[in-house]
Design an enzyme around this catalytic site. Structure first.
Site, mmCIF file in Angstrom:
data_model
loop_
_atom_site.group_PDB
_atom_site.id
_atom_site.type_symbol
_atom_site.label_atom_id
_atom_site.label_comp_id
_atom_site.label_asym_id
_atom_site.label_seq_id
_atom_site.Cartn_x
_atom_site.Cartn_y
_atom_site.Cartn_z
ATOM 1 N N ASP A 146 -3.650 -5.118 -1.671
ATOM 2 C CA ASP A 146 -3.101 -3.806 -2.224
ATOM 3 C C ASP A 146 -1.673 -3.931 -1.983
ATOM 4 O O ASP A 146 -0.875 -3.012 -2.830
ATOM 5 C CB ASP A 146 -3.726 -2.621 -2.141
ATOM 6 C CG ASP A 146 -4.953 -2.217 -2.826
ATOM 7 O OD1 ASP A 146 -5.167 -2.601 -3.840
ATOM 8 O OD2 ASP A 146 -5.912 -1.720 -1.992
HETATM 9 C C1 BGC Z 1 -4.397 -1.069 2.144
HETATM 10 C C2 BGC Z 1 -3.606 0.173 2.672
HETATM 11 C C3 BGC Z 1 -2.897 0.859 1.587
HETATM 12 C C4 BGC Z 1 -3.639 1.141 0.323
HETATM 13 C C5 BGC Z 1 -2.955 1.831 -0.830
HETATM 14 C C6 BGC Z 1 -5.247 -0.225 1.073
HETATM 15 O O1 BGC Z 1 -6.229 -1.179 0.269
HETATM 16 O O2 BGC Z 1 -5.322 -1.492 3.138
HETATM 17 O O3 BGC Z 1 -2.897 -0.926 3.540
HETATM 18 O O4 BGC Z 1 -1.936 1.543 2.142
HETATM 19 O O5 BGC Z 1 -4.522 0.186 0.190
HETATM 20 O O6 BGC Z 1 -2.241 1.028 -1.428
HETATM 21 C C1 NOJ Z 2 -8.685 -1.733 1.313
HETATM 22 C C2 NOJ Z 2 -9.141 -1.755 -0.115
HETATM 23 O O1 NOJ Z 2 -9.928 -0.681 -0.275
HETATM 24 C C3 NOJ Z 2 -9.433 -2.923 -0.593
HETATM 25 O O2 NOJ Z 2 -9.405 -2.637 -2.183
HETATM 26 C C4 NOJ Z 2 -8.116 -3.995 -0.522
HETATM 27 O O3 NOJ Z 2 -8.580 -5.286 -0.955
HETATM 28 C C5 NOJ Z 2 -7.803 -3.957 0.926
HETATM 29 N N1 NOJ Z 2 -7.540 -2.737 1.455
HETATM 30 C C6 NOJ Z 2 -6.586 -5.037 0.922
HETATM 31 O O4 NOJ Z 2 -5.591 -4.359 0.742
#
Ligand code: BGC
Ligand code: NOJ
Length: 814
Positions: A483
Site C-alpha cells: 500500500d
Molecule cells: C500499511 C500501512 C499504511 C496503510 C494505509 C497498510 O497496508 O501497512 O503502513 O499506513 O496501509 O496506506
Molecule cells: C496491510 C494491508 O491490510 C494489506 O492490504 C497490505 O497489503 C499490507 N499492509 C502491505 O502494505
C-alpha cells in the site's frame, strides 16, 4: 522471558501475570457478534460492524492503556479488587488469564475470596455471557458487594467519538428489574437496542457514568463501589453505562455464580411498535432466558468447544515438532478464522472505525479458511465480487454491515482484481463446487448489473491485460500489495506529502510484483476456464500469461533478483542501480511462486539474494537498504523510519511467500527456517523483545535498521495468518488441493523422518502418513492409496468415501 505458557491439551494460552508487555487479547464470537477481550478484561463488542454497530465503548491509542472493558468490582471489607486486576489494580494473591478458542477465563484470588470470570459469545446468539463464580476459601463467612460495569457506545463509533454536542443529549436507557436496556437511537429507528442483565435480583444499579464514578473520579476508584452502594441513576444523555450492584454472602468453602449477559437485539423493521419509545422486549427476554442457569452456560460452553473441535478436526498434523503442531493444529487456524471474520477492521491496533473489509485482504483471508468454512467462503466471495466495478477494478474496502463499497477510499489498487481469482481458485480447489461460477453477483453493488461470478473473474483478468505500461508490465495504479509504494506520486511543490500530491499525470508506474501475480493467478484462471470447457479462452489466457512471463524475465530481472517496479519516469525501483531500496522481498516471493525463472535458474538466484541481503534472525526484511529520507516519488513507504513497516520492517505477510518459493525450488531446510523465524510459538521465550501475543502473528516485526529490532507490532489482523497456513499446509507439509483431487508433495527439512496429517477434503477424511527414510527435502517416490500403489502424487477425488488411507514415501526419484 515468558509471561505465560501454552496448554495444548486445553487449546489455551495461559497468561500468568497481568503485566504483559502489551495487552494480550483474544476474540470472542464466531459469526455476527464479536468482542475483543484483553488479559485484564479490557475491550469492547459490536454486532457485525465495529464502526456502525458498536455496542460498548473503547478509548483509542492505548492511552490510558487498555482502560475500558467489562469490569467486575468486588468490595470485600475495605479491599476493592477486580478479577482481571484492572481497573483498580489491587495486587492480587493469584492471577491467571486463560485465552481459549472463543472464550477467555480470568482466575484470581484476594484475601481468601477466589474469582473465576468466564467470558464467551455463544455460537449462535448475539450476546456476551460472563459467568462470575466466587468461592470463599476462608473459614469464616464472607460478605461482599459486587458491581458490574460496561459503558455503552452510541452505535456509530465514529459519530460517537465526533459529535458530542448531539450525543450528550441522545443517550437513553431503561431499567427493568435486573436488566438495563440501552435504547439510544430506538426513538428514531425503533429496530436495535442492547441490554445488560444478571440472573439474580439486584440491590441497586447505575446507568449514568458520572453517577457511577463520581464527577471527578475514574474507573479505578468509582464512588459507588467505594461507598458500597449504587445510586440508581438513570442516564439522560451524557454517557450511558450499565452497572448492577449485588450483595453476596458466602459460607466457608461455598461457591456461587452470577451470570451476566450483554446482548444485542434487532427487531424486524416492519414490527408493529406499541407506542413511541416503548421497547419491544420479547426477543431480548427470550435471549436472557437461554443463559440463566449454570447448566445452560455449561451447555453453551460445551457447544462452543464442539464448534472449534469440529472445525479444527479438518486439518491436523502430528510431527516431531511440538511447536509446529500447536501452531498448525490450533493457533494458526484460529487466527485465520479471526482474520476471516474481521478482515482488518477491529483490533487493539485497528480502531474499527476506519477500515471495514479489505478487498485484497478478504480475498487472501480465504486461503486460510476455505477448508474450515466452505459455505461461508462461498457467501464471502459473492459479497466481495459485488463490490467490483464493471471494468474489473474494485472498491478497495467495503463495510461489513451494508456490504457496500467504501467510496471514501475508492479504487485504483491494481493488484486487487487478481486477488479475486486467487480467492475463488482456492475455493474451487478445496470444494470442487463449480456452481459458484454461475452465481450472479452485482457490479458496484448494483443488482441490475449482476453477472455470473465467472464473468467477474474474466474482468479481473482483463483489467490487468488492458492496464500495462511501457515495459509490458502491469500498471501499479495507486499501489499494489504494498500500500505504501505510491509511485505515481510526484510534484514540484516543496514540502508536499504523498497524501496531498495530486500530480498523477503519467500514471505510468509499473509493478513487477503484479506481473508475478498475473502469471500465477492467470494460470489458475486458465485452469478454471479449461475445467469449464472454455478451451479457447483458456488458450488465450495462457498466451497472455506467457507474454507477461517474458516481460517479467526481460524488464523485471535485475541480474541477481527481480526488480520491484518502475516509477512514473520509468526508472527502476528495487534494482542494484538504486542508491537505497535495491532489493525488495515481494517480487522474489511472488515471481518464484508463479514459477518464473525456475527453469532458467534465476528463481534460485533471487532466493539466494534474499538470503544474503534481507535475512535477519527474526525474519526477512521487506527491502534493503532502508530508505533514510522521505521521497515523494516513492510515497508512504519512505515516510516510515528505517526498519519499520514497509520501509525495511520484517513484514510477516510476505515471509511465507519466500518460504513457499523455497519449497517450489525444493529447499525444505530453508523453507522451514523461514517459516520458523516469524512463527510466534518459536519466539515465545523472547516475549519481552517480541512484546505481542506469542500465540498469533503480528503484521510486522521491527527490522535490523530499527532501534527496537525484533519488536512486533499490530498483532492479530494480518494476511500473515492465511498465507502462513497456505505455506505450512500446502508447501511444507505438501497437502495441495487441486481441481481434480488432493496432491501430496511435501517439502521439509531433511532431518524430519516422518509425520502424519489428517485432512477432511470434500467430505472424505484423509489419513496421510509420510515417511522420509532417506532424509530428502522434497520428492515422492512411492504412494499407496487405500493399499493400492500409484505412480502419481495426486489422489484423484472419488465422491462418497468416508475415509481414505494414504502412505507416502519421500525420496530421490531414480
Ligand atoms: C500499511 C500501512 C499504511 C496503510 C494505509 C497498510 O497496508 O501497512 O503502513 O499506513 O496501509 O496506506
Ligand atoms: C496491510 C494491508 O491490510 C494489506 O492490504 C497490505 O497489503 C499490507 N499492509 C502491505 O502494505
Amino acid at each position: 522471558m515468558q509471561f505465560g505458557h501454552f496448554d495444548d491439551q486445553n487449546k489455551e494460552y495461559v497468561i500468568t501475570t497481568p503485566h504483559t508487555p502489551l495487552p494480550w487479547i483474544n476474540y470472542l464470537g464466531s459469526r455476527d457478534f464479536f468482542s475483543l477481550i484483553s488479559n485484564t478484561a479490557g475491550g469492547y463488542c459490536f454486532y457485525r460492524d465495529a464502526k456502525l454497530r458498536r455496542i460498548t465503548r473503547y478509548r483509542y491509542n492505548d492511552c490510558p492503556r487498555d482502560s475500558v472493558g467489562r469490569y467486575y468490582y468486588i468490595k470485600d471489607g475495605s479491599t476493592v479488587w477486580n478479577p482481571g486486576w484492572k481497573p483498580v489494580k489491587t495486587e492480587l494473591d493469584r492471577y491467571r488469564c486463560r485465552h481459549g478458542l472463543g472464550y477467555t477465563v480470568l482466575e484470581s484470588e484476594k484475601n481468601g475470596l477466589a474469582a473465576s470470570l468466564e467470558c464467551f459469545v455463544p455460537v449462535a446468539d448475539n450476546c456476551e455471557v460472563h459467568r462470575l463464580t466466587l468461592t470463599n476459601r476462608t473459614d469464616a463467612v464472607k460478605e461482599a458487594e459486587l458491581f458490574s460495569y460496561a459503558e455503552f457506545c452510541l452505535w456509530n463509533a465514529v459519530d460517537d467519538a465526533n459529535n458530542f454536542q448531539r450525543n450528550f443529549s441522545t443517550g437513553e436507557v431503561e431499567v427493568d428489574g435486573s436488566t438495563i436496556y440501552h435504547k439510544t437511537e430506538y426513538r428514531e429507528r425503533r429496530t436495535h437496542f442492547a441490554f445488560y442483565t444478571v440472573n439474580r435480583p439486584v440491590c441497586g444499579f447505575d446507568t449514568d457514568r458520572d453517577s457511577f464514578c463520581g464527577a471527578d473520579r475514574d474507573l479505578d476508584a468509582p464512588q459507588t463501589v467505594l461507598a458500597g452502594s449504587s445510586r440508581d441513576s438513570i442516564a439522560h444523555g451524557w454517557a450511558p453505562v450499565g452497572s448492577h450492584h449485588l450483595h453476596l454472602a458466602l459460607q466457608p468453602g461455598e461457591s456461587t455464580s452470577c451470570i451476566f449477559v450483554l446482548g444485542y437485539v434487532e427487531n424486524p423493521k416492519d414490527d408493529k411498535w406499541e407506542a413511541p419509545g416503548v421497547l419491544k422486549k420479547d426477543r431480548a427476554r427470550a435471549l436472557m432466558e437461554k443463559y440463566r442457569t449454570d447448566a445452560q452456560v455449561d451447555a453453551a460452553l460445551q457447544e462452543l468447544h464442539m464448534y472449534w473441535e469440529t472445525l479444527l478436526s479438518r486439518f491436523s498434523v502430528h510431527s516431531e515438532d511440538e511447536k509446529l503442531d500447536r501452531m498448525v493444529n490450533i493457533w494458526n487456524q484460529y487466527q485465520c478464522m479471526v482474520t476471516f471474520n474481521l478482515s482488518r477492521s477491529a483490533s487493539y491496533f485497528e480502531s474499527g472505525t476506519g477500515r471495514g473489509m479489505g478487498f485484497r485482504d478478504s480475498c487472501q483471508d480465504l486461503l486460510g479458511i476455505v477448508h474450515l468454512v466452505p459455505e461461508r467462503s462461498r457467501q464471502r466471495i459473492l459479497d466481495i465480487a459485488a463490490t467490483q466495478f464493471e471494468d474489473g477494478s474494485s472498491y478497495h474496502q467495503y463495510q461489513p454491515l451494508t456490504k457496500k463499497g467504501n467510496a471514501d477510499i475508492g479504487s485504483g489498487f491494481n493488484d486487487d482484481p487478481l486477488w479475486l481469482i486467487a480467492g475463488v481458485g482456492a475455493y474451487l480447489r478445496e470444494t470442487g463446487d463449480f456452481s459458484i461460477l454461475q452465481e450472479q453477483a452485482a457490479f458496484d453493488n448494483d443488482e441490475t448489473k449482476a453477472q455470473p461470478l465467472l464473468e467477474h473473474l474474466r474482468r479481473s483478468f482483463q483489467y490487468s491485460c488492458s492496464h500495462k505500461g511501457p515495459h509490458g508490465l502491469p500498471l501499479i495504479g495507486r499501489a499494489d500489495w504494498n500500500d505504501c509504494l505510491n509511485l505515481n506520486c510526484f510534484s514540484d511543490e516543496p514540502g508536499e506529502s504523498f497524501q496531498t500530491c495530486s500530480n498523477l499525470e503519467s500514471g505510468k508506474a509499473e509493478s513487477v510484483f503484479i506481473g508475478g501475480m498475473f502469471v500465477k493467478y492467470g494460470a489458475e484462471y486458465a485452469d478454471i476456464c479449461a475445467h469449464c470447457g472454455l478451451t479457447e479462452e483458456a488458450a488465450q489466457v495462457r498466451a497472455q500469461v506467457e507474454t507477461m512471463r517474458a516481460a517479467v524475465l526481460d524488464a523485471g530481472w535485475d541480474g541477481a533478483w527481480f526488480v520491484r517496479a518502475y516509477d512514473a519516469f520509468s526508472k527502476p525501483v528495487g534494482s542494484h542501480v538504486c542508491d537505497e531500496g535495491q532489493i525488495f522481498i515481494e517480487p522474489q516471493g511472488m515471481c518464484v511462486m508463479a514459477g518464473i525463472g525456475v527453469q532458467e535458474g534465476l528463481a534460485q538466484k533471487a532466493l539466494q539474494s534474499v538470503q544474503e541481503r534481507l535475512d535477519t534472525k527474526y525474519g526477512i526484511v521487506l527491502l534493503q537498504p532502508a530508505y533514510t529520507s522521505y521521497r515523494l516519488n516513492l510515497g508512504e513507504i519512505s515516510s516510515y523510519p528505517p526498519g519499520y513497516k514497509e520501509n525495511a520492517g520484517i513484514f510477516c505477510h510476505n515471509n511465507p511467500w519466500i518460504s513457499c518459493a523455497e519449497a517450489v525450488v525444493g529447499h525444505g531446510d530453508r523453507a522451514f527456517t523461514v517459516y520458523r523465524r516469524t512463527c510466534p510459538a518459536y519466539v515465545e521465550e523472547i516475549s519481552e523483545i517480541h512484546r505481542t501475543e506469542p500465540y498469533v502473528y503480528s503484521q510486522m516485526v521491527a527490522g535490523k535498521d530499527a532501534p527496537s529490532f525484533g519488536e512486533a507490532k499490530n498483532s492479530w489482523l494480518t494476511g500473515t495468518a492465511a498465507w502462513t497456513f497456505a505455506d505450512v499446509s500446502q508447501y511444507l507439509l505438501g497437502m495441495q488441493p487441486e481441481l481434480d483431487g488432493l496432491r501430496v508433495n511435501p517439502c521439509i527439512p531433511h532431518t524430519w523422518k516422518a509425520f502424519t496429517v489428517e485432512r477432511l477434503f470434500r467430505g472424505t477424511r484423509y489419513h496421510i502418513a509420510v515417511r522420509n527414510p532417506d532424509g530428502v527435502q522434497k520428492g515422492v517416490v512411492r504412494m499407496e492409496v487405500d493399499g493400492k500403489p500409484q505412480t502419481d502424487s495426486l489422489i484423484s477425488f472419488v465422491p462418497g468415501k468416508a475415509d481414505c488411507y494414504v502412505q507416502v514415501t519421500m525420496g530421490t526419484p531414480e
